[in-house]
Write an enzyme that holds these catalytic residues in place. Structure first.
Site, PDB file in Angstrom:
ATOM      1  CB  SER A 151       6.453  -4.288 -11.529  1.00  0.00           C
ATOM      2  OG  SER A 151       7.658  -4.844 -11.006  1.00  0.00           O
ATOM      3  CE1 TYR A 165       3.513  -6.809  -7.967  1.00  0.00           C
ATOM      4  CE2 TYR A 165       5.674  -7.230  -8.929  1.00  0.00           C
ATOM      5  CZ  TYR A 165       4.757  -6.349  -8.374  1.00  0.00           C
ATOM      6  OH  TYR A 165       5.084  -5.028  -8.246  1.00  0.00           O
TER       7      TYR A 165
HETATM    8  P1  NDP Z   1       3.139  -1.008  -0.295  1.00  0.00           P
HETATM    9  O1  NDP Z   1       2.944  -2.437   0.082  1.00  0.00           O
HETATM   10  O2  NDP Z   1       4.188  -0.203   0.398  1.00  0.00           O
HETATM   11  O3  NDP Z   1       1.738  -0.236  -0.179  1.00  0.00           O
HETATM   12  C1  NDP Z   1       0.634  -0.822  -0.771  1.00  0.00           C
HETATM   13  C2  NDP Z   1      -0.522   0.159  -0.768  1.00  0.00           C
HETATM   14  O4  NDP Z   1      -1.595  -0.425  -1.505  1.00  0.00           O
HETATM   15  C3  NDP Z   1      -1.050   0.445   0.618  1.00  0.00           C
HETATM   16  O5  NDP Z   1      -1.499   1.786   0.627  1.00  0.00           O
HETATM   17  C4  NDP Z   1      -2.205  -0.536   0.755  1.00  0.00           C
HETATM   18  O6  NDP Z   1      -3.224  -0.090   1.646  1.00  0.00           O
HETATM   19  C5  NDP Z   1      -2.731  -0.532  -0.666  1.00  0.00           C
HETATM   20  N1  NDP Z   1      -3.478  -1.734  -1.019  1.00  0.00           N
HETATM   21  C6  NDP Z   1      -3.077  -3.022  -1.005  1.00  0.00           C
HETATM   22  N2  NDP Z   1      -4.069  -3.819  -1.414  1.00  0.00           N
HETATM   23  C7  NDP Z   1      -5.122  -3.030  -1.680  1.00  0.00           C
HETATM   24  C8  NDP Z   1      -6.444  -3.266  -2.116  1.00  0.00           C
HETATM   25  N3  NDP Z   1      -6.893  -4.498  -2.369  1.00  0.00           N
HETATM   26  N4  NDP Z   1      -7.272  -2.202  -2.252  1.00  0.00           N
HETATM   27  C9  NDP Z   1      -6.836  -0.951  -1.998  1.00  0.00           C
HETATM   28  N5  NDP Z   1      -5.602  -0.652  -1.589  1.00  0.00           N
HETATM   29  C10 NDP Z   1      -4.753  -1.691  -1.425  1.00  0.00           C
HETATM   30  O7  NDP Z   1       3.393  -1.008  -1.899  1.00  0.00           O
HETATM   31  P2  NDP Z   1       4.388  -0.128  -2.793  1.00  0.00           P
HETATM   32  O8  NDP Z   1       4.242   1.301  -2.503  1.00  0.00           O
HETATM   33  O9  NDP Z   1       5.722  -0.746  -2.767  1.00  0.00           O
HETATM   34  O10 NDP Z   1       3.801  -0.449  -4.256  1.00  0.00           O
HETATM   35  C11 NDP Z   1       2.854   0.387  -4.882  1.00  0.00           C
HETATM   36  C12 NDP Z   1       2.693  -0.088  -6.325  1.00  0.00           C
HETATM   37  O11 NDP Z   1       3.966  -0.076  -6.973  1.00  0.00           O
HETATM   38  C13 NDP Z   1       2.171  -1.517  -6.453  1.00  0.00           C
HETATM   39  O12 NDP Z   1       1.286  -1.595  -7.543  1.00  0.00           O
HETATM   40  C14 NDP Z   1       3.427  -2.334  -6.710  1.00  0.00           C
HETATM   41  O13 NDP Z   1       3.161  -3.515  -7.397  1.00  0.00           O
HETATM   42  C15 NDP Z   1       4.228  -1.343  -7.540  1.00  0.00           C
HETATM   43  N6  NDP Z   1       5.661  -1.628  -7.540  1.00  0.00           N
HETATM   44  C16 NDP Z   1       6.399  -1.559  -6.381  1.00  0.00           C
HETATM   45  C17 NDP Z   1       7.743  -1.862  -6.403  1.00  0.00           C
HETATM   46  C18 NDP Z   1       8.609  -1.829  -5.179  1.00  0.00           C
HETATM   47  O14 NDP Z   1       9.774  -2.292  -5.252  1.00  0.00           O
HETATM   48  N7  NDP Z   1       8.160  -1.308  -4.047  1.00  0.00           N
HETATM   49  C19 NDP Z   1       8.418  -2.253  -7.661  1.00  0.00           C
HETATM   50  C20 NDP Z   1       7.554  -2.277  -8.787  1.00  0.00           C
HETATM   51  C21 NDP Z   1       6.226  -1.972  -8.735  1.00  0.00           C
HETATM   52  P3  NDP Z   1      -3.135  -0.326   3.281  1.00  0.00           P
HETATM   53  O15 NDP Z   1      -2.117   0.678   3.774  1.00  0.00           O
HETATM   54  O16 NDP Z   1      -4.500  -0.054   3.762  1.00  0.00           O
HETATM   55  O17 NDP Z   1      -2.672  -1.742   3.462  1.00  0.00           O
END
Ligand code: NDP
Length: 256
Positions: A151, A165
């Protein structure tokens, strides 16, 4: 393994957190390029099944796989299912990640820190370990590619919001560089993508549902990014078009 004359991504891909947001966009894009995709989710079966259904409706191959990436036994069971139902993994996207409510470091509980680091860091390490055991030529594999989700917070620090984070993503940057060098001679490329402010549900899960609208002024391009724009960078890094790229950390931030 990346076919030498192909621009298509590695054929069997596991996307952690593939049910929503950036992970779902990666799953859909990788499938559109011919990959079989394992769509991991934590709790949202309906969202995972919707992604799988969309892939299958377009003639692709996909399965949904529940696992909390922070729990080793669940990760092992997930990889065993992928082995049995899709075959030997050739690509991993370590995408599952969490944020938390805005807080200063002097107010962070150990429970919060444990969840943050176990999910974002330990989960990525254990999934990568299992992937390397399947991909590395040292272990009888045919190579592959790993992309980790970092990130922009790793550079910015996220003061007053979630330094925990940011630090977990800083660990992902170091992990990417180190693992890339460790397995470069074993046919595995390891890279990271550092998204900026991307329009997904993660902001609402951190108590800031309007974060994208509220922060666009800080972005040189004056807008948030879409999950698909991040997915395009990730899928490129998985593809043979990135065949000489390893240990890279690619900003996808609109210039931030
Ligand atoms: P979302 O919150 O939209 O989606 C999160 C996803 O991760 C879901 O599919 C969720 O599953 C899954 N998840 C959460 N916890 C777990 C766990 N313990 N085990 C398995 N799966 C898990 O996140 P984003 O798409 O926004 O983010 C994806 C990645 O990108 C992350 O690593 C985030 O830190 C990174 N990121 C995002 C940014 C943003 O602005 N959006 C910016 C920078 C980095 P379920 O649907 O079952 O809950």
């Amino acid at each position: 393994m990346n076919a030498p004359n192909s621009s298509v991504v590695s054929p069997i891909v596991l996307v952690t957190g593939g049910s929503r947001g950036i992970g779902a966009a990666v799953a859909l894009l990788a499938a559109s390029k011919g990959c079989a995709v394992a769509v991991n989710y934590h709790g949202n079966l309906a969202a995972a099944e919707a992604v799988v259904g969309q892939i299958r409706a377009q003639g692709g191959k996909a399965i949904s796989v529940q696992a909390d990436v922070a729990v080793e036994a669940q990760v092992l069971a997930m990889f065993a299912r992928v082995d049995a139902e899709l075959g030997r993994l050739t690509a991993l996207v370590n995408n599952a990640g969490v944020v938390d409510m805005p807080a200063r470091v002097d107010a962070m509980s150990v429970a919060r820190l444990t969840r943050m680091f176990n999910t974002n860091v330990l989960g990525s390490f254990v999934c990568a370990r299992e992937a390397v055991l399947r991909m590395s030529t040292k272990h009888g594999g045919q190579g592959g590619a790993i992309v980790n989700l970092s990130s922009a917070a790793a550079r910015l620090g996220s003061p007053g919001q979630y330094v925990d984070y940011a630090a977990s993503k800083g660990a992902i940057d170091s992990f990417t560089v180190g693992l890339a060098k460790e397995v470069a001679a074993e046919g595995i490329r390891v890279n990271a993508v550092r998204p900026g402010i991307i329009d997904t549900e993660i902001h609402a899960s951190g108590g800031l549902p309007d974060r994208v609208a509220q922060t666009v002024g800080m972005v040189p391009m004056q807008r948030g990014g879409s999950a698909h724009e991040v997915a395009q960078a990730i899928v490129w890094l998985l593809s043979n078009e990135a065949s000489y790229t390893t240990g890279a950390v690619l900003d996808v931030t609109g210039g931030r």
